[in-house]
Write an enzyme that holds these catalytic residues in place. Structure first.
Site: not given
Ligand SMILES: *Cc1c(COP(=O)(O)O)cnc(C)c1O
Length: 433
Positions: A107
């Protein structure tokens, strides 16, 4: 480039409008009107380009009409101040490590890009300070706070539930200072979210200060996630392994995998995709039955994927004109219980010496079970295993080292503003800021 809403009831928006609004007025998700195909020469030559060079080309296709070229280059290069390498796990499975950013999760890429893009728009307009409000149960707050840290013209308020966030997570947004204010709410996550929603709806507050959100569905967080799919292809091509490439994405809200599907639409030669889920199997069921039936989310050890109504499903559906046939011909699914996730982490460590986090474990397993002869798989390792130290240590029986970056946060001094869950208190606080 204009952006339309997946619900088709809102007027087209400019990039600037789509970024500030986040969600369209009709509650749909914004989609770019065009997804440009990149030229053959780009793919012929891609293995000779760096991650930043590749990303800049991809960024120009999305944002080139709306952001001056030099400024866009700066935004891309600043965002990607860390690498997203492809690491060999075994002969046919590779890990795209997305955890080398400031908060050790993917993210970071979207949050850093959005902060810089918003900063660019603010500078252009020479407008007043913009205030970003974000409610978090842990990971989003840290990525957004660190992404926006030190960006001029923006102040971030992170609202989190007191005592409901792990110490490591809390330290990532309460020790930063500068333009980041952490607000510790005496309540649960839903209370934090309600405070943020009420703030956006309060007229008096909105007249006093400019408020915006940094939600994960924001196009400025969502689209830049395409960058690392192109890089994964380039790095696999360098190794001569890109011909039958399968990409597997551990998925929750499906933003990450949808960015990969956008890359595919732009011409990226990925053979097929796998969406790996924990016990939250809504998308998996859709693939089997053609029916999308949201359910309440179930708690699992891969908790960032505990989503019962994945918001970006609307984008996947829209991208393929609602055709179940098209969707299932490109994407398959997998769903794993906590027991299987744990067994996978153990097995992968034993067989390959590679430590998976619980989310990446879903990705690895889906490739291990699903790869066909002649295919090479790349799964997205979405977070560093040390972010889930207690779980990981317990499962594989080790004492996993906490990376220096994470340890640094824990040394900092916690600064936060205590807050009740009463909106009037929160409003009074913001009005006096
Ligand atoms: C947010 C997140 C996900 C999921 O990603 P999406 O884009 O919501 O499908 C998977 N793994 C981790 C570690 C995350 O922080």
């Amino acid at each position: 480039m204009k952006y339309y809403s997946t619900n088709n009831q809102s007027p087209l928006a400019t990039l600037h409008e789509a970024v500030v609004k986040g969600l369209a007025g009709d509650r749909g998700l914004y989609m770019p009107e065009q997804i440009k195909r990149l030229p053959e020469e780009f793919f012929d030559n891609i293995q000779n380009l760096s991650f930043q060079e590749i990303s800049f080309e991809v960024a120009k296709a999305f944002f080139g009409e709306d952001v001056e070229e030099e400024a866009l280059k700066q935004i891309v290069y600043d965002t990607l101040a860390f690498d997203c390498p492809v690491v060999k796990v075994n002969d046919s499975i590779y890990s795209l490590e997305l955890f080398h950013g400031p908060t050790l999760a993917f993210k970071d890429v979207g949050a850093r890009f959005m902060a810089r893009l918003l900063g660019y728009f603010i500078r252009q307009e020479g407008k007043e300070l913009v205030n970003v409000l974000v409610a978090t149960s842990g990971d989003t707050g840290s990525a957004v706070a660190n992404g926006f840290l030190g960006v001029e013209g923006i102040h971030v308020y992170v609202l989190y539930p007191k005592g409901k966030v792990s110490k490591i997570q809390e330290s990532q947004f309460t020790t930063l200072g500068k333009n980041i204010t952490a607000i510790e709410v005496d309540g649960v996550f839903d209370d934090c979210q309600a405070l943020v929603k009420n703030a956006f709806m309060d007229e008096e507050l909105n007249n006093k200060m400019k408020l915006t959100s940094a939600n994960s569905i924001n196009v400025a967080r969502f689209l830049p996630q395409a960058f690392y799919y192109f890089n994964a292809y380039a790095r696999m091509k360098e190794k001569g392994l890109a011909d039958n490439m399968v990409i597997c994405v551990p998925s929750g809200n499906f933003g990450n995998i949808t960015a990969g599907l956008f890359g595919h639409r732009m011409g990226l030669p990925i053979k097929r995709f796998i969406a790996a889920n924990n016990a939250n199997d809504i998308f998996y069921n859709y693939l089997q039955t053609g029916k999308y039936e949201p359910k309440p989310s179930r708690q699992t050890i891969a908790n960032a994927m505990d989503v019962g109504d994945p918001s970006n499903f609307a984008r996947v559906y829209n991208l393929y004109g609602g055709s179940h046939e098209q969707i299932t011909s490109l994407i398959s699914g997998a769903t794993y219980s906590d027991e299987l996730i744990a067994a996978t982490m153990e097995e992968c460590y034993r067989d390959n010496g590679y430590i998976l986090d619980p989310h990446g474990a879903c990705g690895y397993r889906a490739l291990k079970e699903g790869l066909k002869d002649g295919e090479t798989g790349v799964f997205l390792e979405t977070a560093h295993p040390a972010k889930f130290k207690d779980t990981v240590d317990g499962i594989i029986g080790c004492d996993i080292e906490i990376p220096a970056k994470l340890a640094e946060f824990m040394k900092g001094t916690k600064q936060s503003v205590p807050m009740t869950k009463n909106f009037e208190d929160f409003k009074k606080f913001l009005m006096n800021e």
